[in-house]
Design a protein around this motif. Structure first.
Motif, PDB file in Angstrom:
ATOM      1  N   CYS A 195       2.090  -2.664  15.496  1.00 36.05           N
ATOM      2  CA  CYS A 195       1.580  -1.809  14.416  1.00 36.05           C
ATOM      3  C   CYS A 195       0.088  -1.548  14.565  1.00 36.05           C
ATOM      4  O   CYS A 195      -0.614  -2.239  15.290  1.00 36.05           O
ATOM      5  CB  CYS A 195       1.834  -2.483  13.066  1.00 36.05           C
ATOM      6  SG  CYS A 195       0.914  -4.007  12.853  1.00 36.05           S
ATOM      7  N   GLY A 196      -0.384  -0.522  13.871  1.00 36.12           N
ATOM      8  CA  GLY A 196      -1.812  -0.232  13.809  1.00 36.12           C
ATOM      9  C   GLY A 196      -2.475  -1.081  12.729  1.00 36.12           C
ATOM     10  O   GLY A 196      -1.887  -2.051  12.236  1.00 36.12           O
TER      11      GLY A 196
ATOM     12  N   ASP B  71      -2.117  -0.964   7.445  1.00 36.92           N
ATOM     13  CA  ASP B  71      -1.511  -1.721   6.345  1.00 36.92           C
ATOM     14  C   ASP B  71      -2.346  -2.942   5.980  1.00 36.92           C
ATOM     15  O   ASP B  71      -2.610  -3.210   4.804  1.00 36.92           O
ATOM     16  CB  ASP B  71      -0.097  -2.179   6.730  1.00 36.92           C
ATOM     17  CG  ASP B  71       0.799  -1.013   7.088  1.00 36.92           C
ATOM     18  OD1 ASP B  71       0.388   0.144   6.889  1.00 36.92           O
ATOM     19  OD2 ASP B  71       1.918  -1.260   7.574  1.00 36.92           O
TER      20      ASP B  71
ATOM     21  N   TYR C 143      -2.611   4.063  15.152  1.00 36.07           N
ATOM     22  CA  TYR C 143      -2.632   3.511  16.514  1.00 36.07           C
ATOM     23  C   TYR C 143      -3.040   4.556  17.554  1.00 36.07           C
ATOM     24  O   TYR C 143      -3.006   4.277  18.749  1.00 36.07           O
ATOM     25  CB  TYR C 143      -1.281   2.872  16.855  1.00 36.07           C
ATOM     26  CG  TYR C 143      -0.077   3.758  16.594  1.00 36.07           C
ATOM     27  CD1 TYR C 143       0.294   4.746  17.485  1.00 36.07           C
ATOM     28  CD2 TYR C 143       0.676   3.602  15.433  1.00 36.07           C
ATOM     29  CE1 TYR C 143       1.386   5.558  17.236  1.00 36.07           C
ATOM     30  CE2 TYR C 143       1.765   4.399  15.168  1.00 36.07           C
ATOM     31  CZ  TYR C 143       2.124   5.379  16.078  1.00 36.07           C
ATOM     32  OH  TYR C 143       3.200   6.190  15.826  1.00 36.07           O
TER      33      TYR C 143
ATOM     34  N   ARG D  10       0.813  -1.213   0.000  1.00 34.58           N
ATOM     35  CA  ARG D  10       0.000   0.000   0.000  1.00 34.58           C
ATOM     36  C   ARG D  10       0.853   1.273   0.000  1.00 34.58           C
ATOM     37  O   ARG D  10       2.027   1.257   0.368  1.00 34.58           O
ATOM     38  CB  ARG D  10      -0.938   0.036   1.209  1.00 34.58           C
ATOM     39  CG  ARG D  10      -0.225  -0.013   2.576  1.00 34.58           C
ATOM     40  CD  ARG D  10      -0.176   1.310   3.308  1.00 34.58           C
ATOM     41  NE  ARG D  10       0.739   1.259   4.433  1.00 34.58           N
ATOM     42  CZ  ARG D  10       2.039   1.473   4.337  1.00 34.58           C
ATOM     43  NH1 ARG D  10       2.597   1.735   3.180  1.00 34.58           N
ATOM     44  NH2 ARG D  10       2.813   1.418   5.412  1.00 34.58           N
TER      45      ARG D  10
END
Ligand code: GLA
Length: 388
Positions: free
Chosen positions: A169-170, A173, A39, A29
């Motif tokens: 990670c949030g 992705d 986040y 992406r």
């Protein structure tokens, strides 16, 4: 493409001595704007790329999931009975993590041969790991005939990365990879997971993706450090705003009224998040109105904030973004993804694109001593599934 497909099918036959039954792709992406806010419950604006991770798969009747990487020429045999035990392997860890969380969710695991071929460059900030995770999740569900919802698989893939692979990670992705649509950006609210597709109509401009090719270093630990810093900022701001549940709920006005409770770097990190969230809203309205110049200005402001306040750029991404801005026809450039290296996106007038690449390439080499790479990218569907 046909040549590539032939090569991969032959690769599968050579490695596994059998035919694949299924092909699944999941995309890498870009992100127009909204960096390091997912986040914090903010909105992000990613789009799925035509660079992807493709998996060729078949059931193998054993109790092992083989995951083979065509570029590394390496296979990791993951024993289903020991699927919790692969946290420390290099290649195969993401797949094991996804298999593990799927199993915990009640999805049966079956022995299979999986052949991975990725065109998302590793360590590029274009989310090769999310592409691997989402492609794996879809493949494992398809092979066992388990019904699935792509949004749910995005969340499970994030869980695998957080809990199995240790990267905090949030959701951006994995969501972009799973839910991306051709020629659309996704305006995603990371708190509620509500989303909207916005046509990526850029008038006379195009998006150019460039990789600064900085050798990968310590991204994960620095990333986790930023998360801890914004959590600290949130706790302090909650002493003033009791009802605030995430930093994205703090408006610029609220921030100005309460910033005295924050100090130094913690203040800077929070300022980035608060104003970046405001920029996302503005950028989404600008794109919807076809006001590409405003989008470009916001993209520049995002980079400056990531560089000065959030401190996740570094010499190479800065050199690339700032060289881009000096070129004729470029109205915005910024780093994307976690930072500390990786890629930039630049909004460039179509007729200037070739000169832009040549001139930015030369300026970057002069500043850093090695070359940047430019990719021919397009925005595509996130996931594709094909029975073979
Ligand atoms: C990485 C993470 C995402 C997001 C970005 C920064 O790509 O995986 O969740 O936090 O960095 O915006």
């Amino acid at each position: 493409m046909e040549g590539l497909e032939q090569q991969r099918l032959e690769g599968f036959r050579r490695v596994f001595d059998a035919q694949p039954q299924l092909r699944v792709s999941a995309a890498g992406r870009i992100n127009l704007i909204g960096e390091h806010v997912d986040y914090c419950g903010g909105k992000v604006f990613p789009a799925a790329l035509n660079l992807n991770c493709t998996v060729y798969a078949r059931l193998n009747g054993s109790d092992v999931i083989n995951v083979y990487a065509d570029d590394l020429c390496e296979n990791a045999p993951l024993q289903i009975a020991r699927i919790a035990d692969y946290k420390h392997i290099k290649w195969g860890k993401y797949q094991a993590g996804v298999a593990y969380v799927l199993q915990q969710k009640g999805v049966p695991l079956v022995g299979c041969d999986l052949y991975y071929s990725c065109t998302v460059p590793f360590g590029s900030g274009l989310s090769s790991s999310a592409a691997i995770e989402v492609a794996t999740a879809v493949t494992l569900c398809e092979l066992t005939g388990t019904p699935y919802d792509l949004k749910e698989l995005a969340v499970l893939s994030q869980k695998a990365e957080n809990e199995y692979c240790g990267v905090n990670c949030g959701i951006m992705d994995q969501f972009a990879s799973a839910m991306g649509k051709k020629d659309k950006a996704i305006l995603l609210d990371c708190k509620t997971l509500e989303y909207e597709y916005v046509p990526l109509e850029l008038g006379g401009y195009e998006l150019i993706v460039a990789n600064c090719n900085k050798p990968h270093a310590l991204v994960e630990s620095k990333y986790n450090e930023r998360r801890a810093e914004v959590e600290e900022a949130l706790k302090k701001l909650q002493t003033v705003y009791k009802n605030v549940t995430c930093l994205a709920e703090v408006t610029p006005e609220m921030f100005t009224a309460a910033e005295h409770v924050l100090e130094g770097k913690i203040r800077d990190r929070a300022e980035h998040v608060v104003y970046e969230c405001a920029r996302v809203q503005e950028a989404a309205s600008a794109l919807k109105k076809g006001d590409i110049e405003t989008l470009g200005r916001l993209i520049n402001a995002s980079h400056d904030s990531l560089s000065k306040l959030y401190e996740v750029t570094g010499k190479e991404p800065d050199a690339l973004a700032y060289a881009a801005r000096e070129q004729e026809g470029c109205i915005g450039s910024r780093m994307i993804g976690a930072g500390f290296g990786g890629c930039t996106i630049s909004l460039v007038k179509k007729e200037c694109a070739e000169t832009f690449k040549a001139k930015v390439g030369a300026a970057y080499r002069a500043a850093v001593g090695y070359d940047a790479s430019f990719y021919d990218t397009g925005v595509e569907d996130g996931v594709t599934v094909q029975k073979l």
